[in-house]
Design a protein around this motif. Structure first.
Motif, mmCIF file in Angstrom:
data_model
loop_
_atom_site.group_PDB
_atom_site.id
_atom_site.type_symbol
_atom_site.label_atom_id
_atom_site.label_comp_id
_atom_site.label_asym_id
_atom_site.label_seq_id
_atom_site.Cartn_x
_atom_site.Cartn_y
_atom_site.Cartn_z
ATOM 1 N N THR A 82 30.620 37.292 32.610
ATOM 2 C CA THR A 82 32.185 37.503 32.802
ATOM 3 C C THR A 82 32.408 38.527 31.861
ATOM 4 O OG1 THR A 82 32.573 35.558 31.262
ATOM 5 C CG2 THR A 82 32.239 35.267 33.834
ATOM 6 N N LEU A 83 33.693 38.854 31.823
ATOM 7 C CA LEU A 83 34.092 39.544 30.648
ATOM 8 C C LEU A 83 34.111 38.939 29.345
ATOM 9 C CD1 LEU A 83 37.122 41.406 32.677
ATOM 10 C CD2 LEU A 83 35.165 42.654 31.753
ATOM 11 N N SER A 84 34.528 37.616 29.360
ATOM 12 C CA SER A 84 34.565 37.017 28.148
ATOM 13 C C SER A 84 33.101 36.878 27.689
ATOM 14 C CB SER A 84 35.066 35.595 28.128
ATOM 15 O OG SER A 84 34.557 34.745 29.244
ATOM 16 N N ALA A 120 30.890 43.009 35.611
ATOM 17 C CA ALA A 120 31.341 41.703 35.200
ATOM 18 C C ALA A 120 31.776 40.951 36.484
ATOM 19 C CB ALA A 120 32.136 41.600 33.988
ATOM 20 N N ALA A 121 31.503 39.592 36.444
ATOM 21 C CA ALA A 121 31.790 38.878 37.548
ATOM 22 C C ALA A 121 33.223 38.662 37.788
ATOM 23 C CB ALA A 121 31.336 37.399 37.465
ATOM 24 N N ASP A 122 34.206 39.040 36.956
ATOM 25 C CA ASP A 122 35.631 38.710 36.969
ATOM 26 C C ASP A 122 36.210 40.094 36.806
ATOM 27 O OD1 ASP A 122 34.870 38.942 34.446
ATOM 28 O OD2 ASP A 122 36.206 37.136 33.739
ATOM 29 N N SER A 123 35.631 41.348 36.963
ATOM 30 C CA SER A 123 36.103 42.549 36.583
ATOM 31 C C SER A 123 37.412 42.891 37.786
ATOM 32 C CB SER A 123 35.311 43.688 36.657
ATOM 33 O OG SER A 123 34.695 43.832 37.980
ATOM 34 N N THR A 124 37.410 42.247 38.982
ATOM 35 C CA THR A 124 38.500 42.528 39.945
ATOM 36 C C THR A 124 39.615 41.690 39.773
ATOM 37 O OG1 THR A 124 37.450 41.164 41.478
ATOM 38 C CG2 THR A 124 37.078 43.606 41.543
ATOM 39 N N SER A 125 39.523 40.471 39.130
ATOM 40 C CA SER A 125 40.554 39.511 38.737
ATOM 41 C C SER A 125 41.181 39.726 37.398
ATOM 42 C CB SER A 125 40.029 38.298 38.920
ATOM 43 O OG SER A 125 39.054 37.828 37.839
ATOM 44 N N GLN A 126 40.456 40.734 36.439
ATOM 45 C CA GLN A 126 40.977 41.057 35.323
ATOM 46 C C GLN A 126 41.043 42.644 34.904
ATOM 47 O OE1 GLN A 126 40.634 37.918 31.909
ATOM 48 N NE2 GLN A 126 38.892 37.283 33.094
#
Length: 292
Positions: A82-84, A120-126
């Motif tokens: 993830t981004l984190s 990253a797994a959450d690039s589209t949500s963040q």
């Protein structure tokens, strides 16, 4: 994540050249282990990182070596971080980017970092986190950041259209913008959004306008699409026949011949003279196709 396969592509000779104190067999074995599809062995990965660090001491301006080290650091974050998960790598990336500032290698480093953020797994949500990386790259590279816009445009086109519309001004605010970026955004808008908006004409006035061959009585090309075309031709109107034809066809398909003609006239004023013949020929073909 292609970091392991990227590492495996290096020859043993290249690796051993980075390891002044290690034997060639040990170095070659480490890189072969890194090429496994099931992931990297911790020991092999650490040896590979040591090779990159040793090489960086001898070749501090070697961008390929720096990018290899960064890709290996990314590999330690797992297959789909993830981004984190990537946040702790910000300092190493900025350190390398600063060391290579003003060189062609800086672009390579920022490409790796943006590719990582996008993957990253959450690039589209963040998306704002991804765009924050882009803003830092743009500030560091200035006009040389243009090739990175292609990566960002492809990522934006994976978002829903309303979100992409909110975010794309950040990508387009400062030229130069490669033609491929405009083409990707136009394709996304054309595929996902309304091609046409409501006509500004109503009732009998609209009927009269339609009969006179003026502005379409039914509707006109959607404002969002027109805005994208206008931005695209402002940068690439002098050398892209395809862009002008695409713009004109959007009007032709809706029967807005006056607007298509206006695009035709503008194209001939803006395009390089050697492109006029090609444009006129293809525009006439588009007219005949629309009539049929």
């Amino acid at each position: 994540w292609a970091a392991l396969h990227f590492a495996a592509a290096l020859s043993a000779a290249e690796v051993s050249g980075l390891l002044p104190d290690a034997s060639e067999p040990d170095a070659a074995l480490a890189w072969r282990q890194l090429g496994g599809s099931d992931g990297a062995h911790d020991g092999a990965l650490q040896l590979a990182l040591s090779a990159c660090e040793a090489g960086a001491i001898r070749h501090p301006q070697d961008a390929s070596l720096a990018c290899m080290r960064l890709r290996l650091l990314l590999a330690r974050c797992g297959e789909r971080p993830t981004l984190s998960d990537l946040a702790h790598l910000r300092d190493p990336f900025h350190e390398v980017a600063s060391a290579l500032r003003g060189t062609l290698g800086a672009l390579c480093v920022w490409r790796v970092w943006i590719e990582a953020a996008i993957a990253a797994a959450d690039s589209t949500s963040q998306p704002q986190v991804v765009l924050a990386v882009w803003r830092r790259a743009e500030a560091a590279l200035r006009a040389e950041s243009a090739p990175l816009k292609v990566l960002l445009a492809e990522w934006l086109c994976r978002l829903n259209l309303s979100r992409a519309r909110e975010l794309r001004p950040a990508l387009l605010r400062s030229p130069p913008t490669p033609l491929r970026v405009h083409e990707a955004l136009l394709a996304h808008e054309t595929a996902e959004g309304p091609l046409y908006g409501k006509s500004v004409l109503q009732g009998a006035s609209a009927d009269l306008a339609g009969q006179s061959g003026g502005v379409s009585a039914r509707c006109c090309v959607a404002a969002e699409l027109v805005a994208l075309f206008e931005r695209a031709v402002s940068e690439h109107g002098d050398d892209s026949v395809d862009l002008w034809l695409h713009y004109a066809r959007c009007h032709l398909r809706q029967g807005a011949f006056a607007k298509a003609s206006a695009v035709h006239d503008r194209a001939l004023r803006v395009l390089k003279e050697q492109l006029h013949s090609d444009f006129v020929t293809r525009y006439q073909e588009a007219l005949r196709g629309d009539a049929e």
